[in-house]
Design a protein around this motif. Structure first.
Motif, PDB file in Angstrom:
ATOM      1  N   THR A  27       0.721  -1.282   0.002  1.00 32.74           N
ATOM      2  CA  THR A  27       0.014  -0.030  -0.074  1.00 32.74           C
ATOM      3  C   THR A  27       0.813   1.212   0.038  1.00 32.74           C
ATOM      4  N   GLU A  28       1.903   1.412   0.957  1.00 29.50           N
ATOM      5  CA  GLU A  28       2.829   2.427   0.889  1.00 29.50           C
ATOM      6  C   GLU A  28       3.507   2.463  -0.458  1.00 29.50           C
ATOM      7  N   SER A  29       3.968   1.456  -1.000  1.00 32.70           N
ATOM      8  CA  SER A  29       4.710   1.437  -2.110  1.00 32.70           C
ATOM      9  C   SER A  29       3.969   2.194  -3.326  1.00 32.70           C
ATOM     10  N   ILE A  30       2.607   1.595  -3.342  1.00 32.30           N
ATOM     11  CA  ILE A  30       1.870   2.212  -4.573  1.00 32.30           C
ATOM     12  C   ILE A  30       1.721   3.701  -4.161  1.00 32.30           C
ATOM     13  N   HIS A  31       1.521   4.168  -3.083  1.00 32.85           N
ATOM     14  CA  HIS A  31       1.574   5.740  -2.744  1.00 32.85           C
ATOM     15  C   HIS A  31       2.820   6.301  -3.153  1.00 32.85           C
ATOM     16  N   PHE A  32       3.916   5.653  -3.079  1.00 35.32           N
ATOM     17  CA  PHE A  32       4.946   6.435  -3.311  1.00 35.32           C
ATOM     18  C   PHE A  32       5.197   6.610  -4.896  1.00 35.32           C
ATOM     19  N   VAL A  33       4.575   5.498  -5.545  1.00 33.34           N
ATOM     20  CA  VAL A  33       4.775   5.332  -7.029  1.00 33.34           C
ATOM     21  C   VAL A  33       3.642   6.513  -7.509  1.00 33.34           C
ATOM     22  N   ILE A  34       2.588   6.712  -6.908  1.00 31.60           N
ATOM     23  CA  ILE A  34       1.683   7.717  -7.454  1.00 31.60           C
ATOM     24  C   ILE A  34       2.178   8.974  -7.229  1.00 31.60           C
ATOM     25  N   ILE A  35       2.890   9.370  -6.090  1.00 32.92           N
ATOM     26  CA  ILE A  35       3.394  10.731  -5.716  1.00 32.92           C
ATOM     27  C   ILE A  35       4.614  10.992  -6.813  1.00 32.92           C
ATOM     28  N   ALA A  36       5.443   9.648  -7.174  1.00 29.81           N
ATOM     29  CA  ALA A  36       6.383   9.976  -8.084  1.00 29.81           C
ATOM     30  C   ALA A  36       5.786  10.295  -9.534  1.00 29.81           C
ATOM     31  N   VAL A  37       4.794   9.590  -9.896  1.00 35.84           N
ATOM     32  CA  VAL A  37       4.169   9.624 -11.140  1.00 35.84           C
ATOM     33  C   VAL A  37       3.404  11.254 -10.905  1.00 35.84           C
ATOM     34  N   GLY A  38       2.815  11.624 -10.074  1.00 37.32           N
ATOM     35  CA  GLY A  38       2.242  12.977  -9.816  1.00 37.32           C
ATOM     36  C   GLY A  38       3.537  14.203 -10.210  1.00 37.32           C
ATOM     37  N   ILE A  39       4.680  13.649  -9.447  1.00 39.92           N
ATOM     38  CA  ILE A  39       5.693  14.772  -9.716  1.00 39.92           C
ATOM     39  C   ILE A  39       6.186  15.011 -10.854  1.00 39.92           C
ATOM     40  N   VAL A  40       6.265  13.691 -11.701  1.00 37.16           N
ATOM     41  CA  VAL A  40       6.629  13.940 -13.164  1.00 37.16           C
ATOM     42  C   VAL A  40       5.530  14.602 -14.137  1.00 37.16           C
ATOM     43  N   VAL A  41       4.378  14.529 -13.943  1.00 35.95           N
ATOM     44  CA  VAL A  41       3.226  14.912 -14.544  1.00 35.95           C
ATOM     45  C   VAL A  41       3.161  16.434 -14.296  1.00 35.95           C
ATOM     46  N   SER A  42       3.423  16.582 -12.853  1.00 36.18           N
ATOM     47  CA  SER A  42       3.386  18.198 -12.533  1.00 36.18           C
ATOM     48  C   SER A  42       4.587  19.091 -13.268  1.00 36.18           C
ATOM     49  N   GLY A  43       5.631  18.412 -13.174  1.00 36.16           N
ATOM     50  CA  GLY A  43       6.973  19.025 -13.842  1.00 36.16           C
ATOM     51  C   GLY A  43       6.593  19.285 -15.455  1.00 36.16           C
ATOM     52  N   HIS A  48       5.393  22.737 -19.718  1.00 37.39           N
ATOM     53  CA  HIS A  48       4.326  22.867 -20.888  1.00 37.39           C
ATOM     54  C   HIS A  48       3.675  24.351 -20.776  1.00 37.39           C
ATOM     55  N   THR A  49       3.415  24.471 -19.696  1.00 34.17           N
ATOM     56  CA  THR A  49       2.505  25.893 -19.312  1.00 34.17           C
ATOM     57  C   THR A  49       3.569  26.935 -19.446  1.00 34.17           C
ATOM     58  N   PHE A  50       4.891  26.863 -18.912  1.00 34.64           N
ATOM     59  CA  PHE A  50       5.960  28.072 -19.072  1.00 34.64           C
ATOM     60  C   PHE A  50       6.218  28.177 -20.629  1.00 34.64           C
TER      61      PHE A  50
END
Length: 231
Positions: A27-43, A48-50
């Motif tokens: 469960t915690e692993s999936i959470h970290f994976v989701i956070i990592a994916v979110g960071i990549v998408v946000s970046g 892209h916005t800039f």
């Protein structure tokens, strides 16, 4: 054969050791994976916005420059058309000398100076005379005409009985040319007079004005108070 089995077993144990922490707390692993994916998408989104905003600023700057260049081109085109079409302009000034006559009246020597300061030749015309001298009655800011005199512009005066005075009914000025026109009129002393020089514009100018629903005349005027006992 035995060596291959041993290598396979080693890799299997390695991956199992790598995955064991995730299996222990998936469960915690999936959470970290989701956070990592979110960071990549946000970046990616921020980049892209800039990039879009940068492109917008560049586009706005280019648009402003284009509009400025367009306005400059339109102004240059207007000036070019004015040079091609030509401009019609003149300065008309009236000067008056007063002299006491032997009959105690005042003689006005009126000089009208006309200068062509446009880019086209000027042809002024009139029927009999371009000058009128109005004798005025006045009260405060109101005036009224008590009589008018129309001195002629003469080209030549008769020298023999069978000859006539020859008056001028037009004035042609080349570009940059200047002419002075002289008139004389006898008036009564201690009276206010209104002197008006007026002539018609030439046919070409009249046609241009007619196309714009306007009429035009050459006009200049001046008030003069005829004084008695002038030295």
């Amino acid at each position: 054969m035995s060596n291959n089995n041993n290598q396979t077993s080693i890799f299997r144990r390695f991956f199992q050791g790598l995955l064991n922490p995730f299996k222990a707390n998936w469960t915690e692993s999936i959470h970290f994976v989701i956070i990592a994916v979110g960071i990549v998408v946000s970046g990616y989104w921020a980049y892209h916005t800039f990039d879009i905003l940068s492109q917008k600023e560049v586009a706005e700057a280019n648009l402003a420059k284009t509009n400025s260049d367009l306005e400059k081109a339109q102004l240059e085109l207007k000036e070019l058309r004015a040079k091609i079409d030509g401009t019609i302009s003149s300065d008309i000034s009236i000067d008056v000398e007063q002299h006491t006559l032997s009959n105690n009246k005042i003689g006005l020597i009126i000089s009208v100076t006309v200068k062509n300061n446009g880019t086209q030749d000027i042809d002024m015309t009139w029927e009999k005379t371009p000058l009128k001298v109005y004798k005025l009655a006045y009260k405060e800011d109101l005036i009224a005409n008590k009589g008018v005199q129309t001195p002629y512009l003469y080209r030549s005066l008769k020298t023999e009985n069978e000859e006539d005075n020859v008056s001028i009914n037009n004035l042609y000025l080349f570009v940059g040319a200047q002419k002075s026109l002289s008139f004389f009129v006898e008036v009564e002393a201690n009276n206010l007079y209104y002197i008006a020089f007026e002539s018609k514009v030439d046919a070409s100018t009249k046609n241009n004005l007619d196309q714009h629903g306007k009429t035009g005349v050459w006009l200049s005027s001046k008030y003069v108070f005829a004084k008695a006992n002038i030295i």
